[in-house]
Design an enzyme around this catalytic site. Structure first.
Site, short mmCIF file in Angstrom:
data_model
loop_
_atom_site.label_atom_id
_atom_site.label_comp_id
_atom_site.label_asym_id
_atom_site.label_seq_id
_atom_site.Cartn_x
_atom_site.Cartn_y
_atom_site.Cartn_z
N ASP A 1 -23.39 41.76 -11.88
CA ASP A 1 -24.04 43.66 -12.65
C ASP A 1 -25.51 43.16 -11.26
OD1 ASP A 1 -25.97 45.58 -13.87
OD2 ASP A 1 -25.24 44.82 -15.83
N ASP B 1 -21.29 42.61 -18.28
CA ASP B 1 -22.67 42.59 -19.42
C ASP B 1 -22.80 41.42 -19.91
OD1 ASP B 1 -24.07 44.88 -18.79
OD2 ASP B 1 -22.39 46.27 -20.36
N ILE C 1 -28.57 44.87 -10.95
CA ILE C 1 -29.35 44.97 -12.16
C ILE C 1 -29.20 44.75 -13.78
CG2 ILE C 1 -31.71 45.78 -12.40
CD1 ILE C 1 -31.86 46.01 -10.15
N ASP C 2 -28.74 44.09 -14.37
CA ASP C 2 -28.38 43.33 -16.05
C ASP C 2 -29.71 44.40 -16.45
OD1 ASP C 2 -27.21 44.13 -18.14
OD2 ASP C 2 -26.95 41.56 -18.16
N GLU D 1 -20.69 46.99 -10.98
CA GLU D 1 -21.18 48.09 -12.30
C GLU D 1 -21.66 49.48 -11.03
OE1 GLU D 1 -24.35 49.78 -15.22
OE2 GLU D 1 -24.66 48.10 -13.44
N ASP E 1 -30.48 47.95 -7.60
CA ASP E 1 -29.79 48.20 -8.13
C ASP E 1 -28.17 48.09 -6.95
OD1 ASP E 1 -29.14 48.97 -11.39
OD2 ASP E 1 -30.59 49.92 -10.13
N THR F 1 -31.52 47.50 -16.67
CA THR F 1 -32.42 48.49 -15.00
C THR F 1 -33.65 49.11 -16.01
OG1 THR F 1 -30.27 49.16 -14.23
CG2 THR F 1 -32.38 50.02 -13.65
#
Length: 406
Positions: A189, A343, A191-192, A126, A101, A194
């Site tokens: 994001d 998101d 890592i959308d 994020e 991330d 996670t």
């Protein structure tokens, strides 16, 4: 000599729920677009403020976004392949977060700034570096820095001194922008999905650009999504080829290519051609904590949908829907949850440029101009234009029934 007036085909960027074409006569003077006249089919483009960006714009921004998302995906793939328990931590909200991330965010931030040096840089993202600046985060920060440097070195087009831990912390904290309706803001994001990443399942690197509060381009890197269509009865295709990059910019349609850069194709201009709700299949979040599966099930029953839902993590759902793998995406977060722009921004433009519609549960277009959060009514629904009227009607009915039962 002035640039001659030309007739361009463009999409209205203010009408997120309607992607039909309009023709506009546009004069380009001093690098500004001025609408001289409009001939609309399906909607009215009534003001120069609603304009309308030629498909010739945002080329270098899109190229930078694709490069950044692709390299971030490479970093994430490396981490997921050999995921160590020490790589998984917990943020203050207890959701899992990995070195990937942070590394993904630092990498995207660095590349965008390097590729677009003449533009003011604003990033809404994020992650922040707070936990990494603590003594307990020292080893994690060192690992992140190594990953970022290794990934940049493998790419080969940059010549620079090795990034320090301070460089990486600064790149991560570039993501502290609040966004809004003025100027340009990147939305990320890193890592959308996670939890899907940690499980070894679907996740996405989701990157979009806002201009005056409107999403004008988006990129979705989905390292584990098959290139072939995923069916409604399975979560994964039988194809061994995985790794998709979806991208779109306003007025230019949506595209998919292999993550390695090959096999680029234009995504269907109709998302899904299905107009009979009984034949539709739908996507929803894998995690029940992220969306009300019971409400989605009730809606599917009212529509007469026979196929079981496809439950996958992240905005990979938007990508799969854009190419017609399913016809409907339903998301109904539990009470008290506020949707974040990162998101949905990238996924939203990919779907709408493929001919689909994304709205809240009341049929309002998604508004990304209010800062980090989306103010939506009850939930988010995404589908094609043919199914949207009946879907909105059934969603309203299901929500009313749920409210009356409380």
């Amino acid at each position: 000599m002035g640039t001659p007036t030309r007739l361009l085909r463009a999409r209205a960027i203010t009408l997120g729920s309607d992607s039909r074409w309009c023709e506009q006569k546009i004069s380009k003077k001093a690098n500004n677009l001025c609408v001289l006249s409009t001939r609309g089919r399906g909607f009215s483009c009534s003001s120069p403020l609603t304009v309308i960006v030629s498909s010739m714009t945002y080329e270098k921004e899109l190229a930078a976004a694709k490069k950044a998302a692709t390299l971030a995906a490479r970093l994430c793939q490396k981490v997921q392949k050999a995921l160590l328990q020490s790589d998984v931590h917990s943020k203050s909200d207890k959701s899992p977060v990995t070195v990937a991330d942070y590394g993904s965010q630092a990498l995207v931030s660095f590349i965008l700034e390097r590729e677009l040096p003449s533009e003011p840089f604003s990033l809404v993202a994020e992650e922040d570096s707070g936990d990494l600046r603590k003594d307990s985060g020292h080893d994690t920060l060192k690992r992140i820095t190594e990953l970022v440097n290794d990934t940049l070195a493998s790419e080969g087009s940059y010549s620079f001194s090795t990034l320090t831990t301070d460089d990486v912390l600064g790149a991560i904290d570039n993501g502290k922008s609040e966004g809004g309706s003025v100027g340009r803001h990147w939305v990320l994001d890193p890592i959308d999905g996670t939890k899907g990443f940690v499980r070894g399942d679907q996740y996405a690197i989701a990157l979009a650009l806002l201009h005056e509060g409107k999403v004008v381009l988006g990129v979705l890197a989905c390292p584990n999504l098959p290139l072939a269509s995923i069916g409604s009865n399975q979560q994964h295709s039988s194809s061994h080829e995985v790794g998709c990059l979806f991208f779109a910019k306003v007025g230019d349609g949506a595209y998919m290519q292999a993550l390695d850069g090959s096999t680029q194709t234009r995504v269907s201009v109709h998302v899904s051609a299905i107009d009979n709700p009984e034949e539709a299949s739908f996507f929803e979040s894998f995690e029940a904590a992220h969306s009300s599966h019971d409400l989605s099930s009730s809606i599917a029953e009212k529509l007469g949908v026979k196929a079981p839902p496809v439950r996958i993590d992240s905005q990979a759902k938007y990508g799969a829907l854009s190419r017609g793998d399913g016809a409907i995406y339903l998301r109904f977060p539990h009470k008290g949850y506020r949707e974040k722009i990162w998101d949905h921004a990238a996924g939203c433009i990919v779907v709408t440029e493929a001919g689909g519609i994304a709205t809240d549960a009341a049929g309002n277009p998604l508004d990304f101009s209010k800062g980090k959060f989306l103010d939506v009514v009850s939930g988010i629904i995404v589908t094609n234009q043919k199914l949207m009227p009946s879907l909105l009607r059934v969603v309203k009915e299901a929500l009313n029934e749920k409210a009356s039962s409380l």
